[in-house]
Design a protein around this motif. Structure first.
Motif, PDB file in Angstrom:
ATOM      1  N   ARG A 506     -24.278   4.427  31.819  1.00 55.07           N
ATOM      2  CA  ARG A 506     -25.514   5.132  31.478  1.00 55.07           C
ATOM      3  C   ARG A 506     -25.233   6.220  30.437  1.00 55.07           C
ATOM      4  O   ARG A 506     -25.959   6.396  29.469  1.00 55.07           O
ATOM      5  CB  ARG A 506     -26.137   5.754  32.730  1.00 55.07           C
ATOM      6  CG  ARG A 506     -27.492   6.411  32.461  1.00 55.07           C
ATOM      7  CD  ARG A 506     -27.931   7.296  33.614  1.00 55.07           C
ATOM      8  NE  ARG A 506     -28.193   6.560  34.828  1.00 55.07           N
ATOM      9  CZ  ARG A 506     -29.353   5.965  35.119  1.00 55.07           C
ATOM     10  NH1 ARG A 506     -30.348   5.991  34.240  1.00 55.07           N
ATOM     11  NH2 ARG A 506     -29.522   5.343  36.269  1.00 55.07           N
ATOM     12  N   ASP A 507     -24.152   6.959  30.659  1.00 57.94           N
ATOM     13  CA  ASP A 507     -23.739   8.020  29.739  1.00 57.94           C
ATOM     14  C   ASP A 507     -22.909   7.400  28.620  1.00 57.94           C
ATOM     15  O   ASP A 507     -21.857   6.810  28.886  1.00 57.94           O
ATOM     16  CB  ASP A 507     -22.928   9.070  30.493  1.00 57.94           C
ATOM     17  CG  ASP A 507     -22.352  10.140  29.580  1.00 57.94           C
ATOM     18  OD1 ASP A 507     -22.760  10.198  28.409  1.00 57.94           O
ATOM     19  OD2 ASP A 507     -21.476  10.893  30.038  1.00 57.94           O
ATOM     20  N   GLN A 508     -23.328   7.543  27.391  1.00 58.92           N
ATOM     21  CA  GLN A 508     -22.615   6.927  26.269  1.00 58.92           C
ATOM     22  C   GLN A 508     -21.869   7.947  25.413  1.00 58.92           C
ATOM     23  O   GLN A 508     -21.492   7.665  24.279  1.00 58.92           O
ATOM     24  CB  GLN A 508     -23.602   6.150  25.403  1.00 58.92           C
ATOM     25  CG  GLN A 508     -24.073   4.851  26.040  1.00 58.92           C
ATOM     26  CD  GLN A 508     -22.952   3.853  26.256  1.00 58.92           C
ATOM     27  OE1 GLN A 508     -22.205   3.533  25.342  1.00 58.92           O
ATOM     28  NE2 GLN A 508     -22.820   3.365  27.485  1.00 58.92           N
ATOM     29  N   ASP A 509     -21.646   9.153  25.947  1.00 63.49           N
ATOM     30  CA  ASP A 509     -20.883  10.151  25.200  1.00 63.49           C
ATOM     31  C   ASP A 509     -19.424   9.716  25.095  1.00 63.49           C
ATOM     32  O   ASP A 509     -18.778   9.425  26.103  1.00 63.49           O
ATOM     33  CB  ASP A 509     -20.943  11.520  25.900  1.00 63.49           C
ATOM     34  CG  ASP A 509     -22.333  12.126  25.838  1.00 63.49           C
ATOM     35  OD1 ASP A 509     -23.108  11.709  24.962  1.00 63.49           O
ATOM     36  OD2 ASP A 509     -22.636  13.001  26.676  1.00 63.49           O
ATOM     37  N   GLN A 510     -18.898   9.661  23.882  1.00 63.98           N
ATOM     38  CA  GLN A 510     -17.526   9.211  23.663  1.00 63.98           C
ATOM     39  C   GLN A 510     -16.610  10.393  23.417  1.00 63.98           C
ATOM     40  O   GLN A 510     -16.966  11.358  22.751  1.00 63.98           O
ATOM     41  CB  GLN A 510     -17.460   8.251  22.475  1.00 63.98           C
ATOM     42  CG  GLN A 510     -18.098   6.909  22.762  1.00 63.98           C
ATOM     43  CD  GLN A 510     -17.415   5.771  22.010  1.00 63.98           C
ATOM     44  OE1 GLN A 510     -16.249   5.840  21.666  1.00 63.98           O
ATOM     45  NE2 GLN A 510     -18.157   4.708  21.751  1.00 63.98           N
ATOM     46  N   HIS A 511     -15.423  10.309  23.987  1.00 65.85           N
ATOM     47  CA  HIS A 511     -14.390  11.313  23.774  1.00 65.85           C
ATOM     48  C   HIS A 511     -13.154  10.592  23.244  1.00 65.85           C
ATOM     49  O   HIS A 511     -12.662   9.662  23.876  1.00 65.85           O
ATOM     50  CB  HIS A 511     -14.059  12.038  25.081  1.00 65.85           C
ATOM     51  CG  HIS A 511     -15.253  12.636  25.763  1.00 65.85           C
ATOM     52  ND1 HIS A 511     -15.846  13.801  25.339  1.00 65.85           N
ATOM     53  CD2 HIS A 511     -15.984  12.217  26.830  1.00 65.85           C
ATOM     54  CE1 HIS A 511     -16.880  14.080  26.119  1.00 65.85           C
ATOM     55  NE2 HIS A 511     -16.980  13.133  27.032  1.00 65.85           N
ATOM     56  N   LYS A 512     -12.676  11.014  22.093  1.00 67.02           N
ATOM     57  CA  LYS A 512     -11.499  10.371  21.519  1.00 67.02           C
ATOM     58  C   LYS A 512     -10.296  10.626  22.415  1.00 67.02           C
ATOM     59  O   LYS A 512     -10.053  11.745  22.854  1.00 67.02           O
ATOM     60  CB  LYS A 512     -11.228  10.913  20.117  1.00 67.02           C
ATOM     61  CG  LYS A 512     -10.036  10.233  19.423  1.00 67.02           C
ATOM     62  CD  LYS A 512      -9.891  10.738  17.999  1.00 67.02           C
ATOM     63  CE  LYS A 512      -8.631  10.190  17.325  1.00 67.02           C
ATOM     64  NZ  LYS A 512      -8.681   8.736  17.151  1.00 67.02           N
ATOM     65  N   VAL A 513      -9.589   9.579  22.702  1.00 67.32           N
ATOM     66  CA  VAL A 513      -8.384   9.693  23.522  1.00 67.32           C
ATOM     67  C   VAL A 513      -7.279  10.327  22.683  1.00 67.32           C
ATOM     68  O   VAL A 513      -6.948   9.827  21.599  1.00 67.32           O
ATOM     69  CB  VAL A 513      -7.949   8.315  24.052  1.00 67.32           C
ATOM     70  CG1 VAL A 513      -6.591   8.401  24.749  1.00 67.32           C
ATOM     71  CG2 VAL A 513      -9.008   7.745  24.993  1.00 67.32           C
ATOM     72  N   VAL A 514      -6.722  11.419  23.182  1.00 70.92           N
ATOM     73  CA  VAL A 514      -5.669  12.137  22.459  1.00 70.92           C
ATOM     74  C   VAL A 514      -4.314  11.559  22.839  1.00 70.92           C
ATOM     75  O   VAL A 514      -4.000  11.367  24.014  1.00 70.92           O
ATOM     76  CB  VAL A 514      -5.706  13.641  22.787  1.00 70.92           C
ATOM     77  CG1 VAL A 514      -4.532  14.361  22.122  1.00 70.92           C
ATOM     78  CG2 VAL A 514      -7.031  14.236  22.320  1.00 70.92           C
TER      79      VAL A 514
END
Length: 666
Positions: A506-514
């Protein structure tokens, strides 16, 4: 015990006889990978100490071993139910071989040799081995037919038995260096070569697996006739006459994946286990023969399965009637079948698809299956099993199931023995190579000793996965070495609930994997789902990757009718469920909270992370004839861990909100 520098399981490294073509990407052999983790290693140890011995004991107590003894004596009456019961011995031997390859066990080794002696004595002089006929050829099993192979396409399972014997004998030889079982298998395979093929007998095996087994023998011997026969069996499909308009799976040929030639197929159909074994064998031949028609067919079929025919926890084979795939988007929860063997077969197929394409989406699918719908099939005790893996249980009842809860054995006990052979092969799925490319596919604490262009490299992986997303890799080459490290960045860490998009967060906020190398963030490229880091590696180099372990609400494609208006919960690679034990005895009346918080529980179910929050339950006051909702703390556990504390309700999907209530009368 002698350890061969040869491949075990299904991942190929150094076959005895090198072929001109093969998988572009090769797996790292299980004997080169030593597990140290707290999630999989205990399960593999339990498999060695509990599951395999219990399986052997049940093969004896149920008469499976006796069938071979009677076949050797040529007297008696077949004393189990199914003509494929021979394979339970074969699969358990295969599991024991893999297990002994990394955990030498003299007692198990001696027992396996004693069983092989019994099996060898049951083999007929020309190589035929099928106790359901050999015991009393004049009165064979009802499914067998009056003569050899006349009912192979339908019920006899003669070639299915051979296939599992080939798989087991290959594993035993590669693990021990002994030829006692391999020679039995080769004698049987040579009989098949004499019997089947162009200008000889033709058949599309009713239950595939002989094709996979023949490929295994080809890899060991280099005998091209085995590979050619595997292809022949596959190419015989689509030659029988069926009624293509019939919706009956047997009448239209789909049950056996026999409705049309395999190169024309584009949909996952029929008995799900048979299908997985067929598609895996097609992948083998696509690699070994460079067959692009096979490759294009399995690409199409995989896409159909991934985008239209798989459950949110990786289960396949939705329909109880025929243990089969349903129509597109036909994924009912109340009657979901999801055979454990189908999950194992799906793992086999996805490993091969990755080796063909080098694409992380196949490993994403493998991971989804492994951590959810596959290990749910065996209890934490190592000796209780599911044949089917439900999506919901109401009032403690499986609507169609072969068992009310976990069982120690089944009359058709393919799943427990399949689990026994699969689990010890898992270390071979963690790493893979293609020339100077080193793939890290699964996040399992381990030490791997590999060679990159003849240069020794050790990779030490440490983590607390799947509970925590902090991953560390110590790269230790014997001398400074240039190669490309390919770290899988899981689809779920990139907002993909499952490859193909049938389910989504449902949540499509993406966080770049460090990703950091020696403490410094690196600007990596993402290629086919892998973070690509190319450099000259030195002895004390350290790579760190932090995966976001957020809790996600999962929504299904609206074409899946059962899941409309519902949510499921995923954290990392794990799907979660509510079980009666944690929720006041019921789960079918729960409405989930807006947020769920992870909580480590080392005291529960061998150590898990639960998800908790303040939700609601819908309650019925029968005397007052009133319905109300009550605030209640809701606890979710990983799906794989359910049904280890008794029988009761369980749910994977929950209503997002109350829209209506069905009024049921008793």
């Amino acid at each position: 015990m002698k350890k061969q520098l040869l491949t075990l399981a299904l991942l190929y490294t150094l076959p005895l006889c090198a072929q001109q073509a093969d998988y572009p990407v090769r797996g790292v052999d299980i004997t080169a990978v030593k597990l140290t983790d707290s999630f999989w290693l205990p399960r593999i140890r339990v498999n060695h100490t509990v599951t395999i011995p219990a399986s052997f004991a049940r093969c004896e107590s149920t008469g499976r071993v006796k069938n071979f003894e009677m076949a050797a004596a040529k007297e008696g009456k077949f004393c189990t139910k199914y003509p494929f019961d021979d394979t339970d011995i074969y699969k358990t031997i295969e599991g024991a071989a893999y297990s002994m390859a990394v955990t030498p066990d003299k007692k198990m080794d001696a027992y396996v040799d004693s069983l092989i002696t019994i099996v060898a004595k049951a083999q007929e002089p020309d190589g035929y081995l099928y106790t359901a006929r050999t015991i009393d050829p004049a009165h064979p099993h009802d499914w067998a037919g009056p003569e050899r192979w006349v009912r192979e396409h339908e019920l006899s399972h003669e070639l299915y038995n051979s296939g599992h014997m080939f798989e087991a004998a290959s594993a035993h030889y590669l693990a021990t260096g002994k030829r006692n079982f391999l020679d039995v298998a080769l004698k049987n395979a040579d009989l098949l070569v004499l019997t089947f093929g162009p200008g000889k007998r033709g058949v599309a095996p009713g239950h595939e697996v002989v094709e996979m087994g023949l490929v295994r023998l080809y890899r060991i011997t280099g005998k091209k006739e085995y590979l050619q026969l595997a292809r022949f069996f596959i190419d015989e499909r689509g030659k029988r006459q069926y009624n293509p308009k019939s919706r009956n799976q047997w009448e239209n040929g789909k049950y056996w994946q026999d409705q049309e030639p395999v190169v024309n197929q584009s949909e996952a159909v029929g008995h799900a286990v048979r299908a997985m074994y067929l598609y895996a064998a097609m992948a083998d031949i696509a690699a070994l023969d460079g067959d692009t028609a096979y490759l294009h067919a399995i690409d199409r079929i995989w896409d159909n399965m991934a985008t239209k025919k798989i459950y949110v926890q990786g289960g396949i084979g939705a329909i109880p009637d025929g243990e089969r795939f349903g129509e597109n988007y036909e994924l009912p929860n109340a009657t979901a079948y999801n055979e454990t063997c189908a999950a194992i077969g799906n793992a086999f197929w996805n490993v091969r698809m990755f080796q063909l394409h080098g694409d992380a989406k196949y490993v994403d699918m493998l991971e989804k299956v492994l951590y959810n719908g596959l290990i749910s099939g065996v209890g934490l005790d190592g000796k209780s099993f599911f044949y089917t893996n439900a999506m919901q249980i109401r009032n403690g009842v499986h609507h169609h199931s072969m068992e009310p809860g976990r069982s120690g054995w089944f009359e058709c006990s393919c799943c427990p023995t399949n689990m026994a052979r699969f689990l010890p092969s898992l270390p071979g799925y963690i790493y893979a190579q293609k020339a100077r490319d080193v793939y890290v596919n699964l996040f399992i604490s381990s030490t791997a000793n590999i060679q990159v262009e003849k240069q020794k490299v050790k990779i030490v992986q440490t983590n607390n996965y799947p509970w925590n997303g902090d991953l560390r890799f110590n790269i230790e080459p014997a001398a400074a070495t240039e190669f490309t490290l390919k770290l899988r960045v899981p689809g779920w860490a990139r907002q993909e609930a499952i490859p193909g998009g049938l389910y989504h967060f449902r949540d499509q906020d993406q966080h770049k994997v460090v990703i950091k190398v020696n403490g410094q963030p690196v600007d990596y490229q993402l290629e086919q789902g892998y973070a690509v880091i190319k450099r000259k590696w030195n002895k004390k180099d350290v790579v760190e990757m932090q995966l976001p372990m957020d809790t996600h609400e999962v929504l299904a494609d609206n074409k899946i009718k059962d899941d409309i208006g519902k949510v499921a919960i995923q954290r990392g690679p794990l799907m979660y469920c509510a079980e009666w034990k944690d929720n006041n005895g019921r789960t079918s009346n729960l409405i989930l909270p807006a947020t769920l918080q992870p909580e480590e529980r080392k005291d529960l179910l061998n150590g898990i992370v639960v998800l908790k929050g303040e939700g609601k339950s819908v309650n019925v006051d029968v005397q007052q004839q009133q319905v109300n909702t009550t605030s209640r703390q809701i606890t979710l556990i990983p799906y794989y861990a359910w049904a280890n504390r008794g029988e009761g309700e369980m749910n994977v999907w929950f209503p997002a909100k109350i829209a209506d209530i069905d009024i049921l009368a008793q």
